[in-house]
Motif scaffolding. Structure first.
Motif: not given
Lengths: 233, 173
Positions: A134-157
């Motif tokens: 349903c939705k995917v959002i990404i939180r990226s650290s400011s440095c170019p090679d930094g980590d990403h944290l991805v949050a995925v919202m689904t309609n699966h129980y």
């Protein structure tokens, strides 16, 4: 015939205001001298079209990796700050109907691609038979090679929310736990993930990484009522 | 008895004033008078402000910039929007259908669309003006300059200097 070329300039300006596309304005300008002047008067500079990738989007044109075959399509499933989350479907081996689903982050400005291989264990062909992202959002650290944290919202129980740290691992809530199964929207704000449920309650999720770098949730607190009732100091 | 009926008449008069059911006369530039309800006339911000300023309601309003054919059509719009309720879903749908048919007729007659647009602008009838400018914009969308000229009957009058400027603007865009 009505003197359309003599339409007062302020009136032409209001017509131009109803032409949001630069191409239409460019052609409008080339109609006659008066309309040309009106565009010069009312349009300061060609409007910059914002870079928006909508979710769920149409198939996305992206160079396929060398050796990758049978790509059915690639769809943009979310975007944040220049990063697009892409979902690519490829046909599996000949003779089977199942498809392979791969996910990756792609930044069209820097032409960087980050595979989200960890998501494939959860979001497989069986998942997509009945459910969808349903939705995917990404939180990226400011440095170019930094980590990403991805949050995925689904309609699966069982997997209403999936947190994914590329290269590290994923986190999903225990099966059928509140408030995750009632979530209808998610957003990163500052260092927390916020959830809105079908009852319009707001929850703040504290995020952390375990010793292997896998994302974990350390606390879930209702943010809608607690804050309101908090004593003023 | 006499005073009683007088008071009743005054009360009815006041009520009539309040509900905006006074009649107002609008006169076209050809001297033709159109009698409309105040609610209908109030669709025009120009007339509304003149009425509220205690202006010449009884004498009526001459409109030297609007001809009879255009005024009749504009009044048709004002009557529909001023005299009818738009509270329920059905009422709003009926009004939307009226707007759609109204603008479709004007769309087919660009000379008349021009006159109605100018009148809506002059009389400050916001809803009607939005309807006509949107119709003009929709006619322009996706068309080449030549097709736009044909649609509106506009002569090509760009000078060599205009063409040069347009070319230059295109490279910057």
């Amino acid at each position: 015939m009505a003197p359309w070329s003599d339409l007062p300039s302020d009136l032409l300006g209001l017509v131009i205001a109803r032409l949001p596309f630069p191409a239409d304005r460019a052609r409008f300008r080339a109609v006659c001298s008066a309309w040309h002047s009106a565009v010069r008067l009312h349009v300061a500079s060609p409007p910059q079209l914002p870079w928006i990738a909508l979710s769920p989007g149409p198939p996305v044109a992206m160079p396929t990796h060398a050796g990758e075959k049978n790509v059915v399509n690639t769809v943009c499933v979310g975007s944040t700050d220049g990063w697009r989350a892409l979902h690519r479907t490829t046909a599996a081996a000949a003779g089977t109907k199942t498809k392979r689903h791969t996910f990756f982050l792609h930044n069209p400005f820097t032409a960087t691609t980050v595979p989200l291989a960890e998501l494939e264990d959860v979001l497989d062909d069986a998942f997509f038979e009945w459910n969808e992202v349903c939705k995917v959002i990404i939180r990226s650290s400011s440095c170019p090679d930094g980590d990403h944290l991805v949050a995925v919202m689904t309609n699966h129980y069982n997997f209403p929310l999936i947190l994914c740290q590329p290269g590290k691992g994923t986190w999903t809530p225990d099966s059928c736990t509140m408030p995750f199964v009632r979530v209808i929207d998610i957003a990163f704000f500052k260092d927390k993930l916020y959830l809105i449920t079908t009852a319009e309650d707001l929850f703040a999720v504290d995020l952390a990484a375990d010793k292997h770098g896998k994302p974990t949730v350390t606390n879930v607190a209702s943010a809608s009522t607690d804050n309101r009732e908090a004593p003023m100091t | 008895m006499a005073t009683g009926s007088g008071a009743a008449a005054a009360a009815a008069d006041a009520e009539e004033k309040e509900s905006g059911s006074r009649m107002i006369t609008l006169t076209s530039n050809e001297g033709k008078a159109f009698v409309v309800t105040e609610a209908s006339a109030r669709q025009s911000a120009t007339i509304r402000s003149m009425v509220d300023d205690g202006g010449c309601v009884d004498k009526g309003f001459p409109l030297p910039n609007v001809d009879s054919k255009t005024l009749a059509r504009v009044i048709q719009y004002c009557d529909e929007h001023g005299n009818k309720e738009a509270h329920t879903v059905d009422e709003r749908a009926a009004l939307a259908k009226f707007d759609k048919d109204f603008i479709a007729e004007l769309d087919a007659d660009k000379a008349f669309l021009y006159d109605v647009t100018m009148a809506a602008n002059y009389l400050h009838i916001q809803g009607l003006f939005a309807l006509t400018t949107q119709c003009i914009a929709d006619t322009i969308k996706g068309k080449t300059p030549e097709e736009i000229r044909t649609a509106f009957g506009i002569e090509y009058d760009l000078t060599a200097q205009d063409e040069e400027e347009i070319k230059e603007e295109d490279t910057h865009a």
